[in-house]
Design an enzyme around this catalytic site. Structure first.
Site, PDB file in Angstrom:
ATOM      1  CE  LYS A  22      -1.662   1.649   3.997  1.00  0.00           C
ATOM      2  NZ  LYS A  22      -1.314   3.054   4.247  1.00  0.00           N
ATOM      3  CG  ASN A  23       2.335   2.674   3.517  1.00  0.00           C
ATOM      4  OD1 ASN A  23       1.176   3.006   3.247  1.00  0.00           O
ATOM      5  ND2 ASN A  23       2.725   2.388   4.746  1.00  0.00           N
ATOM      6  NE  ARG A  92       0.990  11.574   6.837  1.00  0.00           N
ATOM      7  CZ  ARG A  92       1.066  12.854   7.179  1.00  0.00           C
ATOM      8  NH1 ARG A  92      -0.037  13.565   7.310  1.00  0.00           N
ATOM      9  NH2 ARG A  92       2.214  13.444   7.386  1.00  0.00           N
ATOM     10  CB  CYS A 116      -4.350   6.745  10.770  1.00  0.00           C
ATOM     11  SG  CYS A 116      -4.863   5.379   9.745  1.00  0.00           S
ATOM     12  NE  ARG A 121       0.302  10.283   9.928  1.00  0.00           N
ATOM     13  CZ  ARG A 121      -0.177   9.307   9.163  1.00  0.00           C
ATOM     14  NH1 ARG A 121      -1.431   8.960   9.251  1.00  0.00           N
ATOM     15  NH2 ARG A 121       0.598   8.708   8.283  1.00  0.00           N
ATOM     16  N   PRO A 122       2.439  16.425  11.093  1.00  0.00           N
ATOM     17  CG  PRO A 122       4.339  17.346  12.036  1.00  0.00           C
ATOM     18  CD  PRO A 122       3.322  16.258  12.236  1.00  0.00           C
ATOM     19  CB  ILE A 123       3.175  18.037   5.633  1.00  0.00           C
ATOM     20  CG1 ILE A 123       2.328  19.295   5.447  1.00  0.00           C
ATOM     21  CG2 ILE A 123       2.284  16.809   5.713  1.00  0.00           C
ATOM     22  CD1 ILE A 123       1.664  19.334   4.060  1.00  0.00           C
ATOM     23  CG  ASP A 304       3.099   1.402   9.465  1.00  0.00           C
ATOM     24  OD1 ASP A 304       3.376   1.573   8.265  1.00  0.00           O
ATOM     25  OD2 ASP A 304       2.869   2.333  10.246  1.00  0.00           O
ATOM     26  CB  ILE A 326       7.282   6.604  14.585  1.00  0.00           C
ATOM     27  CG1 ILE A 326       8.434   5.616  14.421  1.00  0.00           C
ATOM     28  CG2 ILE A 326       7.001   7.403  13.309  1.00  0.00           C
ATOM     29  CD1 ILE A 326       9.751   6.204  13.957  1.00  0.00           C
ATOM     30  NE  ARG A 396      -6.818   4.230   4.499  1.00  0.00           N
ATOM     31  CZ  ARG A 396      -5.882   4.678   5.356  1.00  0.00           C
ATOM     32  NH1 ARG A 396      -6.150   4.737   6.633  1.00  0.00           N
ATOM     33  NH2 ARG A 396      -4.722   5.073   4.928  1.00  0.00           N
TER      34      ARG A 396
END
Ligand code: EPZ
Length: 417
Positions: A22-23, A92, A116, A121-123, A304, A326, A396
């Site tokens: 998926k990732n 995301r 999620c 979860r900053p960018i 994960d 994390i 998903r």
């Protein structure tokens, strides 16, 4: 509303085939926009995140053809339009359209990504990278407008080895003028998958998979082909299922190196497993030794798999610990496990799992993708019936999870009630 219902305690035997990652896939699909031609991506998993990305591709004018697990994307009629909130919010990984559209058109307008609820979860690192390449970032409400007169290569140091920032900066830099060096880059295999795809289109990227990635800008990217690597997190999830209930359960189509941090831990715990070139065989044992785990970026123990692993540690003799380095909010599965009979104490970024405990089926809620996976594993192990709500999170990220588990003996159904 969809729910998963499991009657637990069934032995798992036979074989589970792992799907494309998926990732990787959620980065490869937006990356395909950088081509000026036609690209083919093979071994795409059939999950709703991919459907959401397809919707954005087609909204931008790309022509997408799906043939089983092959995706053919023709970019010839692509146009650069604002990506609306309804589409960006769905996942995301929509943020990869930032790097791809900036890299291709030097401009992108896109709403904040979804994802999620496992942390802030900053960018900021993604945006810092774009600015280092010469782009101007404007935050207008919950939309970004990112544009550059010209994108010029630069040296970019990531304060955190962020997977998303590493990929996004790579996408923005492939057609920038000159050399870009990403220092302290993330080393996940999915990043190598994307870099190989871009190089296949004509990009000049070296060092992917190490902490220093060098990208020499090129003018044009043509047709391309790639294959999505096997999903190491899906694989790890089913390996843990094998450690819980397996009788020579075979997990096939894997890259053993990609899950070595897990298999080494399982060996430390006395779990019997045989590792072969592209599959492994695993069985349960009642003599599992306790273990201490700390999540790290690749090749460390993946965050994960932290939640799925918690279910296994419930059955270990003694107190195991799991430290999550994390994300700041990735223990939402713990209260539900405790309701099912586990004895887990949360202590800031660490959990202490006192075992062995026998789980009993309950009605629980999937709060996020990997918490959901943890609860599926708990339901498989528990005595009695477990009902999991909000299973969209799970569906998903795990292709055909119900069928894959049913085929190896699980008593599991998806109900709509
Ligand atoms: C990717 O998320 C994965 N998602 C995640 O998988 C995975 O947990 C994560 O990498 C770590 O391996 C996808 O690939 C779609 P990060 P990403 O940027 O890229 C901080 C799953 O279950 N950070 O490596 O968003 C961040 O807060 C999902 O499949 C910043 O501070 O993760 C986090 O603490 C969940 N600023 C840490 O870095 C930034 O600009 C790692 O995040 C970016 C990240």
């Amino acid at each position: 509303m969809k729910k998963i219902k499991i009657n637990g305690g069934k032995e798992l035997k036979g074989s589970i085939k792992i799907s494309g990652a998926k990732n990787s896939a959620v980065a490869l699909v937006p990356a395909s926009l950088l081509s000026d031609g036609v690209v083919t991506i093979d071994n795409i998993p059939n999950i709703s995140d991919i459907d959401a990305l397809n919707e954005i591709l087609e909204y931008l004018g790309a022509k997408v053809t799906r043939e089983k697990d092959k995706m053919i994307i023709d970019q010839k009629n692509l146009e650069n339009k604002e990506i609306p909130e309804s589409k960006a919010k769905k996942l995301r990984a929509s943020y990869y359209f930032m790097g791809a559209l900036l890299g291709k058109y030097k401009r992108v307008e896109i709403y904040f990504p979804g994802g999620c609820s496992i942390g802030a979860r900053p960018i900021n690192l993604h945006l810092k990278g774009f600015e280092a390449l010469g782009a101007n970032v404007i935050e207008n409400g919950n939309k970004y407008i990112i544009e550059a007169e010209e994108l010029k290569g630069n040296n970019i140091y990531l304060d955190v080895p962020s997977v998303g920032a590493t990929v996004n900066i790579m996408l923005a830099a492939v057609k920038a003028k000159g050399l870009t060096i990403i220092e302290n880059a993330a080393k996940e295999p999915e990043i190598v998958n994307v870099a190989t795809f871009l190089n296949n289109m004509g990009a000049k990227i070296t060092g992917a998979g190490t902490s220093e990635i060098r990208i020499k800008g090129v003018n044009k990217l043509g047709n391309g082909f790639t294959e999505v690597i096997p999903d190491r997190i899906e694989a790890g999830t089913y390996v843990i299922a094998g450690a819980l209930l397996g009788n020579n359960l075979k997990i096939e189509n894997i890259i053993p190196d990609h899950i070595e941090s897990l298999t080494l831990k399982l060996k430390e715990m006395n779990v019997p497993l045989e590792i072969h070139d592209d599959y492994l065989i695993i069985s349960k044992t009642d003599k599992m030794k306790k273990v201490n785990i700390k999540t790290q970026g690749y090749p460390g123990f993946p965050t994960d798999l932290q939640q799925p692993m918690t279910t296994l540690l419930v059955g270990c003799n003694g107190t195991s610990t799991l430290e999550e380095t994390i994300y700041e909010n990735r223990f939402q599965n713990v209260p539900f496990l405790n309701e099912m009979g586990a004895d887990i104490i949360i202590d800031k970024r660490k959990i202490h799992i006192n075992g062995p405990k026998q789980l009993v089926g309950k009605e629980v809620i999937a709060t996020d993708l990997r918490a959901g996976a943890c609860l599926v594993l708990a339901g498989l192990k528990a005595s009695g019936t477990t009902v999991i709500k909000d299973v969209e999170h799970i569906l998903r990220g795990y292709e055909n999870i119900i069928e894959k588990l049913k085929n190896v003996g699980a008593d599991i159904v998806l109900v709509d009630e």
